[in-house]
Design an enzyme around this catalytic site. Structure first.
Site, mmCIF file in Angstrom:
data_model
loop_
_atom_site.group_PDB
_atom_site.id
_atom_site.type_symbol
_atom_site.label_atom_id
_atom_site.label_comp_id
_atom_site.label_asym_id
_atom_site.label_seq_id
_atom_site.Cartn_x
_atom_site.Cartn_y
_atom_site.Cartn_z
ATOM 1 N N HIS A 1 -4.169 14.805 -8.661
ATOM 2 C CA HIS A 1 -4.403 13.426 -9.078
ATOM 3 C C HIS A 1 -3.512 13.004 -10.241
ATOM 4 O O HIS A 1 -3.172 11.818 -10.368
ATOM 5 C CB HIS A 1 -5.874 13.228 -9.433
ATOM 6 C CG HIS A 1 -6.771 13.247 -8.234
ATOM 7 N ND1 HIS A 1 -6.979 12.131 -7.448
ATOM 8 C CD2 HIS A 1 -7.499 14.237 -7.673
ATOM 9 C CE1 HIS A 1 -7.805 12.432 -6.464
ATOM 10 N NE2 HIS A 1 -8.141 13.710 -6.575
ATOM 11 N N GLU B 1 -4.643 2.456 -4.484
ATOM 12 C CA GLU B 1 -3.201 2.501 -4.233
ATOM 13 C C GLU B 1 -2.707 1.208 -3.601
ATOM 14 O O GLU B 1 -1.638 1.171 -3.003
ATOM 15 C CB GLU B 1 -2.854 3.693 -3.323
ATOM 16 C CG GLU B 1 -3.325 3.582 -1.889
ATOM 17 C CD GLU B 1 -4.726 4.123 -1.654
ATOM 18 O OE1 GLU B 1 -5.027 4.463 -0.500
ATOM 19 O OE2 GLU B 1 -5.530 4.205 -2.611
ATOM 20 N N ASP C 1 -1.357 9.698 -10.158
ATOM 21 C CA ASP C 1 -1.353 8.664 -11.199
ATOM 22 C C ASP C 1 0.068 8.340 -11.642
ATOM 23 O O ASP C 1 0.404 7.175 -11.910
ATOM 24 C CB ASP C 1 -2.171 9.125 -12.402
ATOM 25 C CG ASP C 1 -3.673 9.056 -12.155
ATOM 26 O OD1 ASP C 1 -4.080 8.476 -11.119
ATOM 27 O OD2 ASP C 1 -4.431 9.577 -12.995
ATOM 28 N N ASN D 1 -2.359 12.922 -3.054
ATOM 29 C CA ASN D 1 -3.274 13.425 -4.080
ATOM 30 C C ASN D 1 -3.789 14.825 -3.734
ATOM 31 O O ASN D 1 -3.895 15.697 -4.603
ATOM 32 C CB ASN D 1 -4.458 12.464 -4.240
ATOM 33 C CG ASN D 1 -4.175 11.356 -5.233
ATOM 34 O OD1 ASN D 1 -3.311 11.477 -6.094
ATOM 35 N ND2 ASN D 1 -4.899 10.261 -5.108
ATOM 36 N N ASP E 1 0.840 -1.192 0.000
ATOM 37 C CA ASP E 1 0.000 0.000 0.000
ATOM 38 C C ASP E 1 0.878 1.246 0.000
ATOM 39 O O ASP E 1 1.869 1.329 0.741
ATOM 40 C CB ASP E 1 -0.899 -0.004 1.240
ATOM 41 C CG ASP E 1 -1.983 1.060 1.166
ATOM 42 O OD1 ASP E 1 -2.997 0.803 0.494
ATOM 43 O OD2 ASP E 1 -1.812 2.131 1.767
#
Length: 327
Positions: free
Chosen positions: A181, A212, A185, A176, A168
């Site tokens: 974002h 994630e 990404d 974010n 994780d």
């Protein structure tokens, strides 16, 4: 004499019908004699492998070189061809191309009196495969994970260590919120590349199973090899040095790992629960950490219960060890 003639005609008729059937198949078909000479291939084989007529006219070796040059891993492709030569074994696997195509390859031996001829059948499964791949990271997606995990958990793998990991990205929501974002990404895409590189073998498979969150299944020679694989992942993420002020005290993007080691067939729910617990332990201990859950041999049975057998890990590795990342 009339009966013999009729039998001969029946054989010839059957041969013509079988040949026409193979010619009409959408799958590529190649038949090699026991001396590896080409006996037959259909138009679909030429089309799928994009074989020019002048290459086909040169015979088996020229075609083999042409098809191998299109693949991501021509060495393994050629190795299997050699391994199955003069063998009676059946084989099935998948081939990935440099241009993104994916073929299913099947091969069976045909006894011909002088040895074993071999039929190869190739099916383009690119579209079906793409439904199993996460678009952002290029890893296998949750659908593939759900389909493949039961088989992995059920496998025996005598004398080897099986591992299941949940990975994780630490404080990803904060990342974010702070950096956007698109930047998030980009982080996930890079972690996908790291996982693909670290798992670049037939014994390890990485998946993106959530926003994630990632999972890795692996068969290793021993416990230490399994641990080293995930330490490498942890370290490579750190080495990217992607700034993340919200991930205190590290200040960069890191990951936490829950790692389970076991052997033999196992109950998937029991393994997932234990490894998920280890992941939360890694988070609570400061992140950028591998929390190890040695589970021994987890036997599957008809009930929901599993038998947990403690295993002895090599020093300095001990039960429930926490392996922190290098600062």
């Amino acid at each position: 004499m009339v009966e013999l003639t009729n039998n001969t005609q029946s054989v010839q008729t059957a041969y013509v019908l079988m040949r026409r059937t193979l010619d009409l198949l959408p799958d590529g078909v190649l038949i090699l004699g026991h001396d590896r000479k080409v006996l037959y291939f259909n138009e679909a084989f030429e089309r799928l492998w994009r074989i020019p007529r002048d290459v086909a006219a040169c015979g088996d070796l020229a075609m083999l070189d042409h098809v191998a040059s299109q693949l991501d891993d021509p060495t393994s492709f050629l190795a299997l061809v050699e391994e199955l030569d003069a063998s009676s074994e059946f084989s099935e696997d998948e081939l990935t191309f440099k241009d993104g195509r994916v073929f299913n390859r099947r091969s069976a031996a045909l006894e011909d009196g002088g040895g074993y001829s071999r039929i190869w059948i190739f099916s383009d499964v690119t579209e079906a495969w793409s439904a199993r791949v996460d678009v952002l990271t290029g890893l296998l997606n949750r659908r593939a994970y759900a389909n493949e995990l039961p088989e992995f958990m059920a496998s025996t793998e005598h004398g080897h260590t099986k591992s299941f990991a949940l990975i994780d990205v630490d404080q990803f929501k904060s990342y974010n919120d702070s950096y956007g974002h698109a930047a998030g990404d980009a982080v996930l895409e890079r972690i996908g590349e790291i996982l693909r590189h670290a798992c670049d073998s037939n014994t390890a498979s990485p998946y993106r199973i959530g926003g994630e969150e990632f999972a890795v299944t692996c068969v290793s020679d021993d416990d230490q090899a399994a641990i080293s694989l995930h330490q490498e992942i942890l370290q490579h993420v750190r080495q990217e040095v992607v700034r993340h002020d919200g991930n205190h005290p590290h200040g960069i993007v890191t990951v936490s790992v829950g790692l389970g080691l076991f052997s033999g067939p196992a109950d998937a729910r029991a393994v997932f629960t234990s490894v998920d617990r280890a992941l939360y332990r890694a988070k609570s201990l400061g992140r950028n950490t591998i929390a190890l859950e040695p589970m021994g041999k987890l036997s599957r049975n008809n009930s929901d219960q599993t038998t947990e057998i403690p295993r002895t890990l090599p020093n300095p590795i001990q039960n429930s060890i926490v392996l922190t990342g290098t600062s």
